[in-house]
Write a protein that holds these residues in place. Structure first.
Motif, short mmCIF file in Angstrom:
data_model
loop_
_atom_site.label_atom_id
_atom_site.label_comp_id
_atom_site.label_asym_id
_atom_site.label_seq_id
_atom_site.Cartn_x
_atom_site.Cartn_y
_atom_site.Cartn_z
N PHE A 1 0.83 -1.20 0.00
CA PHE A 1 0.00 0.00 0.00
C PHE A 1 0.86 1.25 0.00
O PHE A 1 0.67 2.15 -0.83
N VAL A 2 1.81 1.34 0.92
CA VAL A 2 2.65 2.54 1.03
C VAL A 2 3.48 2.73 -0.23
O VAL A 2 3.54 3.84 -0.77
N LYS B 1 4.31 5.98 -4.99
CA LYS B 1 4.62 6.09 -6.42
C LYS B 1 3.50 6.81 -7.16
O LYS B 1 3.77 7.64 -8.04
N GLU B 2 2.25 6.53 -6.81
CA GLU B 2 1.12 7.23 -7.44
C GLU B 2 1.17 8.72 -7.16
O GLU B 2 0.75 9.53 -7.99
N ALA B 3 1.67 9.09 -5.98
CA ALA B 3 1.79 10.50 -5.61
C ALA B 3 3.01 11.16 -6.24
O ALA B 3 3.21 12.37 -6.10
N GLY B 4 3.83 10.35 -6.92
CA GLY B 4 5.03 10.88 -7.56
C GLY B 4 6.11 11.30 -6.58
O GLY B 4 6.89 12.21 -6.87
N LEU B 5 6.16 10.62 -5.44
CA LEU B 5 7.13 10.97 -4.41
C LEU B 5 8.26 9.95 -4.35
O LEU B 5 8.04 8.76 -4.56
N THR B 6 9.44 10.43 -4.00
CA THR B 6 10.54 9.53 -3.69
C THR B 6 10.38 9.10 -2.23
O THR B 6 9.61 9.70 -1.47
N PHE C 1 -0.61 10.32 5.94
CA PHE C 1 -0.38 11.15 4.75
C PHE C 1 -1.36 10.78 3.64
O PHE C 1 -1.81 11.63 2.88
N PHE C 2 -1.72 9.49 3.56
CA PHE C 2 -2.64 9.02 2.53
C PHE C 2 -4.08 8.92 3.06
O PHE C 2 -4.95 8.36 2.39
#
Length: 79
Positions: free
Chosen positions: A12-13, A18-23, A59-60
């Motif tokens: 999930f995390v 990745k969907e949020a475009g975060l490293t 955060f999600f």
């Protein structure tokens, strides 16, 4: 205890990050946890602290919650 990269929280995390475009570094910074913790979370390290996992999940818009399991699943635990 072996690490399980395919557990539901790890998946999930990793997927949501990745969907949020975060490293990993960006998510660690935004959620207030260390990069090492986030890496271990995504790699499925057992025995991580629930409060830190919740920092990332918040955060999600999610938190850890108890989920009922079937009797069959319960019987197969540890198999």
């Amino acid at each position: 205890m072996a690490w399980n990269r395919n557990n539901s929280i790890s998946e999930f995390v990793r997927r949501r990050r990745k969907e949020a475009g975060l490293t990993q570094l960006e998510l660690a910074d935004i959620s207030g946890v260390g990069i090492r913790f986030l890496r271990e979370l995504e790699q499925g390290k057992p025995n991580l602290m629930a409060d830190k996992i919740n920092q990332v999940l918040l955060f999600f818009g999610h938190t850890l919650t108890p989920t009922e399991i079937s009797d069959e699943t319960r019987r197969n635990l540890g198999s």
